[in-house]
Design a protein around this motif. Structure first.
Motif, PDB file in Angstrom:
ATOM      1  N   SER A 271      26.231 -32.933   5.168  1.00  0.00           N
ATOM      2  CA  SER A 271      25.996 -32.075   4.018  1.00  0.00           C
ATOM      3  C   SER A 271      24.914 -32.716   3.158  1.00  0.00           C
ATOM      4  N   PRO A 272      24.279 -31.927   2.263  1.00  0.00           N
ATOM      5  CA  PRO A 272      23.277 -32.539   1.375  1.00  0.00           C
ATOM      6  C   PRO A 272      23.827 -33.698   0.558  1.00  0.00           C
ATOM      7  N   THR A 273      25.096 -33.611   0.150  1.00  0.00           N
ATOM      8  CA  THR A 273      25.694 -34.691  -0.639  1.00  0.00           C
ATOM      9  C   THR A 273      25.795 -35.984   0.173  1.00  0.00           C
ATOM     10  N   SER A 274      26.278 -35.874   1.405  1.00  0.00           N
ATOM     11  CA  SER A 274      26.408 -37.067   2.243  1.00  0.00           C
ATOM     12  C   SER A 274      25.042 -37.620   2.639  1.00  0.00           C
ATOM     13  N   ILE A 275      24.083 -36.732   2.911  1.00  0.00           N
ATOM     14  CA  ILE A 275      22.732 -37.189   3.256  1.00  0.00           C
ATOM     15  C   ILE A 275      22.075 -37.869   2.070  1.00  0.00           C
ATOM     16  N   ARG A 276      22.276 -37.322   0.875  1.00  0.00           N
ATOM     17  CA  ARG A 276      21.700 -37.924  -0.324  1.00  0.00           C
ATOM     18  C   ARG A 276      22.274 -39.318  -0.559  1.00  0.00           C
ATOM     19  N   ALA A 277      23.574 -39.479  -0.366  1.00  0.00           N
ATOM     20  CA  ALA A 277      24.198 -40.800  -0.536  1.00  0.00           C
ATOM     21  C   ALA A 277      23.694 -41.780   0.511  1.00  0.00           C
ATOM     22  N   THR A 278      23.576 -41.309   1.748  1.00  0.00           N
ATOM     23  CA  THR A 278      23.071 -42.171   2.826  1.00  0.00           C
ATOM     24  C   THR A 278      21.633 -42.590   2.554  1.00  0.00           C
ATOM     25  N   MET A 279      20.809 -41.639   2.067  1.00  0.00           N
ATOM     26  CA  MET A 279      19.422 -41.953   1.727  1.00  0.00           C
ATOM     27  C   MET A 279      19.348 -43.011   0.631  1.00  0.00           C
ATOM     28  N   THR A 280      20.235 -42.916  -0.341  1.00  0.00           N
ATOM     29  CA  THR A 280      20.242 -43.889  -1.434  1.00  0.00           C
ATOM     30  C   THR A 280      20.490 -45.299  -0.914  1.00  0.00           C
ATOM     31  N   ILE A 281      21.437 -45.435  -0.001  1.00  0.00           N
ATOM     32  CA  ILE A 281      21.759 -46.751   0.557  1.00  0.00           C
ATOM     33  C   ILE A 281      20.614 -47.264   1.435  1.00  0.00           C
ATOM     34  N   VAL A 282      20.096 -46.411   2.303  1.00  0.00           N
ATOM     35  CA  VAL A 282      19.029 -46.814   3.221  1.00  0.00           C
ATOM     36  C   VAL A 282      17.774 -47.211   2.454  1.00  0.00           C
ATOM     37  N   ALA A 283      17.454 -46.464   1.398  1.00  0.00           N
ATOM     38  CA  ALA A 283      16.232 -46.743   0.648  1.00  0.00           C
ATOM     39  C   ALA A 283      16.374 -47.944  -0.274  1.00  0.00           C
ATOM     40  N   SER A 284      17.584 -48.208  -0.770  1.00  0.00           N
ATOM     41  CA  SER A 284      17.780 -49.279  -1.756  1.00  0.00           C
ATOM     42  C   SER A 284      18.050 -50.633  -1.126  1.00  0.00           C
ATOM     43  N   LEU A 285      18.677 -50.656   0.034  1.00  0.00           N
ATOM     44  CA  LEU A 285      19.142 -51.920   0.613  1.00  0.00           C
ATOM     45  C   LEU A 285      18.022 -52.929   0.858  1.00  0.00           C
ATOM     46  N   PRO A 286      16.856 -52.547   1.415  1.00  0.00           N
ATOM     47  CA  PRO A 286      15.808 -53.556   1.640  1.00  0.00           C
ATOM     48  C   PRO A 286      15.342 -54.238   0.358  1.00  0.00           C
ATOM     49  N   ILE A 287      15.158 -53.463  -0.730  1.00  0.00           N
ATOM     50  CA  ILE A 287      14.724 -54.055  -1.992  1.00  0.00           C
ATOM     51  C   ILE A 287      15.809 -54.947  -2.571  1.00  0.00           C
ATOM     52  N   ILE A 288      17.068 -54.539  -2.439  1.00  0.00           N
ATOM     53  CA  ILE A 288      18.175 -55.351  -2.929  1.00  0.00           C
ATOM     54  C   ILE A 288      18.233 -56.683  -2.188  1.00  0.00           C
ATOM     55  N   MET A 289      17.915 -56.685  -0.891  1.00  0.00           N
ATOM     56  CA  MET A 289      17.937 -57.913  -0.102  1.00  0.00           C
ATOM     57  C   MET A 289      16.782 -58.846  -0.470  1.00  0.00           C
ATOM     58  N   VAL A 290      15.660 -58.288  -0.915  1.00  0.00           N
ATOM     59  CA  VAL A 290      14.494 -59.108  -1.262  1.00  0.00           C
ATOM     60  C   VAL A 290      14.646 -59.705  -2.652  1.00  0.00           C
ATOM     61  N   TYR A 291      15.282 -58.986  -3.561  1.00  0.00           N
ATOM     62  CA  TYR A 291      15.333 -59.397  -4.967  1.00  0.00           C
ATOM     63  C   TYR A 291      15.881 -60.809  -5.191  1.00  0.00           C
ATOM     64  N   PRO A 292      16.988 -61.236  -4.527  1.00  0.00           N
ATOM     65  CA  PRO A 292      17.503 -62.589  -4.801  1.00  0.00           C
ATOM     66  C   PRO A 292      16.496 -63.701  -4.562  1.00  0.00           C
ATOM     67  N   PHE A 293      15.567 -63.499  -3.617  1.00  0.00           N
ATOM     68  CA  PHE A 293      14.575 -64.537  -3.331  1.00  0.00           C
ATOM     69  C   PHE A 293      13.521 -64.642  -4.430  1.00  0.00           C
ATOM     70  N   LEU A 294      13.373 -63.584  -5.229  1.00  0.00           N
ATOM     71  CA  LEU A 294      12.372 -63.576  -6.293  1.00  0.00           C
ATOM     72  C   LEU A 294      12.992 -63.708  -7.675  1.00  0.00           C
ATOM     73  N   GLN A 295      14.313 -63.821  -7.740  1.00  0.00           N
ATOM     74  CA  GLN A 295      14.994 -63.741  -9.027  1.00  0.00           C
ATOM     75  C   GLN A 295      14.568 -64.845  -9.986  1.00  0.00           C
ATOM     76  N   LYS A 296      14.501 -66.096  -9.504  1.00  0.00           N
ATOM     77  CA  LYS A 296      14.181 -67.189 -10.417  1.00  0.00           C
ATOM     78  C   LYS A 296      12.757 -67.054 -10.968  1.00  0.00           C
ATOM     79  N   TYR A 297      11.818 -66.577 -10.124  1.00  0.00           N
ATOM     80  CA  TYR A 297      10.463 -66.339 -10.616  1.00  0.00           C
ATOM     81  C   TYR A 297      10.422 -65.117 -11.512  1.00  0.00           C
ATOM     82  N   PHE A 298      11.254 -64.113 -11.184  1.00  0.00           N
ATOM     83  CA  PHE A 298      11.284 -62.876 -11.953  1.00  0.00           C
ATOM     84  C   PHE A 298      11.728 -63.145 -13.389  1.00  0.00           C
ATOM     85  N   VAL A 299      12.732 -63.985 -13.573  1.00  0.00           N
ATOM     86  CA  VAL A 299      13.239 -64.308 -14.904  1.00  0.00           C
ATOM     87  C   VAL A 299      12.163 -65.049 -15.707  1.00  0.00           C
ATOM     88  N   LYS A 300      11.468 -65.989 -15.064  1.00  0.00           N
ATOM     89  CA  LYS A 300      10.401 -66.721 -15.758  1.00  0.00           C
ATOM     90  C   LYS A 300       9.258 -65.788 -16.106  1.00  0.00           C
TER      91      LYS A 300
END
Length: 309
Positions: A271-300
């Motif tokens: 359904s559009p609801t399930s596809i929208r939720a799946t898209m949110t996870i698929v699109a967000s997960l790569p950036i979420i995985m990269v962020y911890p490696f840049l966090q200390k520089y990001f805060v500075k």
């Protein structure tokens, strides 16, 4: 004796106040974390739940009818893996070229001995307030022979004006004595930029890199404008948008009653609801995985507007 008792009482009240402050502080932080994490966890639960069952509502933090059908539907598209590769290449190459190009220009306009410093800075800033518009931009891309090309994702975004101002402000905070010492030793501008400016600017460069990477990863409208006739150059976000549109179109004539009546019709129903939720996870997960490696520089990097030594 009275003085000692006074100091003891003061320390006692100060300690009680600290405990109260810590209690409310931790409570607020836990509440804030829940508020921020709940939408993402809810979308994860919906994406892992049967689409027909999700239409009934009541999905919060855990799927009621666990299934991989939504992800199988999304990754089952013919062009999804190629679009994922194009999105990764676009994000990596676009981020590297944009950050390096912007940093080079920022170093140039940060130098007080640059004759055209004021003119070049004003010229860049004006582009933040005035734009040619959609049609002139399209005609420019066409004249540059960038239509139906991968480089249409890279070339127009090499210099980001906002990022340029941010990096320039950071470079201006680097002590001038370092540049003077390097010039006395015979270093040129490229040597100074590579061996002094870049290493010392890692916090702000990491911050800008995260901004650019998120923009490149999430962009889909330029794919629609310039490369819609070249499916081999499609990106993940554009393909996900197309999948969602097809899902909406396929169910546009159905009502909620029809959806409930077909609840047990197929295990692979989406359904559009399930596809929208799946898209949110698929699109967000790569950036979420990269962020911890840049966090200390990001805060500075976020503190670059503070007091400079």
């Amino acid at each position: 004796m009275k003085q000692k008792r006074f100091f003891k009482a003061t320390r006692h009240h100060s300690g009680a106040g600290d405990y109260i402050f810590d209690f409310f502080n931790y409570t607020f932080m836990v509440f804030l974390c829940i508020v921020m994490l709940y939408p993402f966890l809810n979308q994860l639960a919906v994406s892992l739940n049967s689409a027909s069952d999700s239409l009934k509502g009541g999905i919060f933090l855990w799927p009621r009818q666990f299934t991989w059908a939504n992800y199988q539907h999304v990754f089952g598209e013919a062009n999804i893996l190629n679009s994922f590769l194009i999105a990764v290449l676009r994000t990596v190459i676009g981020t590297l070229t944009s950050v390096l190009g912007t940093a080079m220009v920022a170093y140039t306009i940060s130098r007080k001995d640059f004759v055209l410093q004021k003119f070049v800075t004003i010229s860049f800033v004006l582009t933040m307030y005035f734009s040619g518009g959609l049609i002139p931009n399209y005609l420019l891309i066409k004249e540059l022979n960038l239509l139906d090309s991968f480089w249409v994702y890279i070339v127009p975004g090499i210099i980001g004006v906002f990022n340029l101002i941010v990096i320039r402000s950071f470079i201006e905070g680097i002590p001038e004595s370092l540049f003077e010492s390097a010039r006395i030793d015979g270093a040129g501008d490229f040597t100074i930029f590579l061996k002094i400016v870049l290493p010392l600017s890692m916090p702000v460069l990491a911050t800008v890199s995260l901004f650019v990477a998120v923009y490149q990863w999430n962009s889909w409208f330029d794919v629609f404008l310039y490369n819609s006739s070249s499916p081999q150059l499609s990106t993940l976000q554009y393909e996900l948008m197309r999948i969602l549109q097809n899902s909406n179109a396929s169910l546009s004539g159905k009502t909620a009653v029809d959806a409930f009546s077909n609840a047990n019709a197929s295990a692979n129903q989406v359904s559009p609801t399930s596809i929208r939720a799946t898209m949110t996870i698929v699109a967000s997960l790569p950036i979420i995985m990269v962020y911890p490696f840049l966090q200390k520089y990001f805060v500075k990097g976020l503190t670059l507007g503070g007091v400079k030594g």
